[in-house]
Scaffold this motif. Structure first.
Motif, PDB file in Angstrom:
ATOM      1  N   ALA A  46       0.854  -1.184   0.000  1.00  0.00           N
ATOM      2  CA  ALA A  46       0.000   0.000   0.000  1.00  0.00           C
ATOM      3  C   ALA A  46       0.891   1.235   0.000  1.00  0.00           C
ATOM      4  O   ALA A  46       2.061   1.160   0.374  1.00  0.00           O
ATOM      5  CB  ALA A  46      -0.904   0.004   1.227  1.00  0.00           C
ATOM      6  N   CYS A  47       0.344   2.327  -0.422  1.00  0.00           N
ATOM      7  CA  CYS A  47       1.034   3.622  -0.425  1.00  0.00           C
ATOM      8  C   CYS A  47       2.206   3.636  -1.420  1.00  0.00           C
ATOM      9  O   CYS A  47       2.020   3.835  -2.601  1.00  0.00           O
ATOM     10  CB  CYS A  47       1.480   4.008   0.979  1.00  0.00           C
ATOM     11  N   PHE A  48       3.400   3.405  -0.927  1.00  0.00           N
ATOM     12  CA  PHE A  48       4.626   3.407  -1.740  1.00  0.00           C
ATOM     13  C   PHE A  48       4.817   4.712  -2.510  1.00  0.00           C
ATOM     14  O   PHE A  48       5.403   4.719  -3.601  1.00  0.00           O
ATOM     15  CB  PHE A  48       4.662   2.212  -2.707  1.00  0.00           C
ATOM     16  N   LEU A  49       4.303   5.817  -1.967  1.00  0.00           N
ATOM     17  CA  LEU A  49       4.517   7.106  -2.627  1.00  0.00           C
ATOM     18  C   LEU A  49       5.994   7.486  -2.629  1.00  0.00           C
ATOM     19  O   LEU A  49       6.461   8.182  -3.532  1.00  0.00           O
ATOM     20  CB  LEU A  49       3.686   8.202  -1.948  1.00  0.00           C
ATOM     21  N   CYS A  50       6.733   7.032  -1.630  1.00  0.00           N
ATOM     22  CA  CYS A  50       8.178   7.298  -1.607  1.00  0.00           C
ATOM     23  C   CYS A  50       8.839   6.658  -2.821  1.00  0.00           C
ATOM     24  O   CYS A  50       9.721   7.244  -3.458  1.00  0.00           O
ATOM     25  CB  CYS A  50       8.795   6.798  -0.311  1.00  0.00           C
ATOM     26  N   TRP A  51       8.429   5.461  -3.151  1.00  0.00           N
ATOM     27  CA  TRP A  51       8.943   4.768  -4.337  1.00  0.00           C
ATOM     28  C   TRP A  51       8.565   5.528  -5.611  1.00  0.00           C
ATOM     29  O   TRP A  51       9.379   5.714  -6.513  1.00  0.00           O
ATOM     30  CB  TRP A  51       8.354   3.351  -4.384  1.00  0.00           C
ATOM     31  N   GLU A  81       6.742  13.796   0.680  1.00  0.00           N
ATOM     32  CA  GLU A  81       5.550  13.178   0.090  1.00  0.00           C
ATOM     33  C   GLU A  81       4.905  12.110   0.970  1.00  0.00           C
ATOM     34  O   GLU A  81       3.783  11.691   0.694  1.00  0.00           O
ATOM     35  CB  GLU A  81       5.904  12.563  -1.271  1.00  0.00           C
ATOM     36  N   CYS A  82       5.588  11.653   2.002  1.00  0.00           N
ATOM     37  CA  CYS A  82       5.063  10.572   2.839  1.00  0.00           C
ATOM     38  C   CYS A  82       3.834  11.036   3.629  1.00  0.00           C
ATOM     39  O   CYS A  82       3.949  11.902   4.501  1.00  0.00           O
ATOM     40  CB  CYS A  82       6.160  10.095   3.792  1.00  0.00           C
ATOM     41  N   PRO A  83       2.653  10.462   3.366  1.00  0.00           N
ATOM     42  CA  PRO A  83       1.422  10.937   4.028  1.00  0.00           C
ATOM     43  C   PRO A  83       1.457  10.874   5.556  1.00  0.00           C
ATOM     44  O   PRO A  83       1.074  11.849   6.214  1.00  0.00           O
ATOM     45  CB  PRO A  83       0.335  10.020   3.438  1.00  0.00           C
TER      46      PRO A  83
HETATM   47  S1  SF4 Z   1       7.518   5.552   3.926  1.00  0.00           S
HETATM   48 FE1  SF4 Z   1       5.695   6.861   3.736  1.00  0.00          FE
HETATM   49  S2  SF4 Z   1       5.425   7.164   1.520  1.00  0.00           S
HETATM   50 FE2  SF4 Z   1       6.757   5.368   1.807  1.00  0.00          FE
HETATM   51  S3  SF4 Z   1       5.364   3.583   1.812  1.00  0.00           S
HETATM   52 FE3  SF4 Z   1       5.711   4.229   3.965  1.00  0.00          FE
HETATM   53  S4  SF4 Z   1       3.974   5.580   4.411  1.00  0.00           S
HETATM   54 FE4  SF4 Z   1       4.109   5.439   2.180  1.00  0.00          FE
END
Ligand code: SF4
Ligand code: SF4
Length: 97
Positions: A46-51, A81-83
Motif C-alpha cells: 500500500a502507499c509506496f509514494l516514496c517509491w 511526500e510521505c502521508p
Molecule cells: S515511507 Fe511513507 S510514503 Fe513510503 S510507503 Fe511508507 S507511508 Fe508510504
C-alpha cells in the motif's frame, strides 16, 4: 511491448559514476519509522509514494520499505511526500550505518 526494466519510478538505474556513488554526495539521509509506514502497519502492499516520487529509483517496494542509501542523494522528496510523515531526514553521522 517488451518491458525492459522493472523500475518505472526513476529515469535511470543507480550505478557508480565518475564521481562515485551518488549516496556520497549528501549530508542527510531518510530514516523510516516503520511503526508509521503504511505497508508495515497494514502488512500489505500500500502507499509506496516514496517509491513513486524518488527521482533516483532507490526505494524498494518491499515490506518493510527499504532504501538503498548507497545511491540516495538525500533530496528529501520522499519525506515531503510521505502521508503519515514516516520518513525523517537525519544527518549521516547520526545514523546507525
Ligand atoms: S515511507 Fe511513507 S510514503 Fe513510503 S510507503 Fe511508507 S507511508 Fe508510504
Ligand atoms: S532522499 Fe531523495 S533520493 Fe533519497 S530515497 Fe528519498 S527521494 Fe530518493
Amino acid at each position: 511491448m517488451i518491458k525492459q526494466d522493472e523500475n518505472i519510478s526513476g529515469i535511470c538505474t543507480p550505478a557508480i559514476g565518475e564521481a562515485g556513488k551518488t549516496g556520497d554526495w549528501s549530508d542527510v539521509k531518510p530514516a523510516i519509522d516503520h511503526s508509521k509506514c503504511t505497508p508495515a502497519v497494514k502488512g500489505k502492499a500500500a502507499c509506496f509514494l516514496c517509491w513513486l516520487y524518488c527521482p533516483e529509483g532507490v526505494v524498494h517496494m518491499t515490506i518493510p520499505v527499504q532504501i538503498d542509501l548507497d545511491y540516495c542523494k538525500g533530496c528529501g522528496i520522499c519525506a515531503e511526500e510521505c502521508p503519515p510523515n514516516a520518513i525523517t531526514m537525519v544527518r549521516k553521522e547520526d545514523m546507525n550505518e
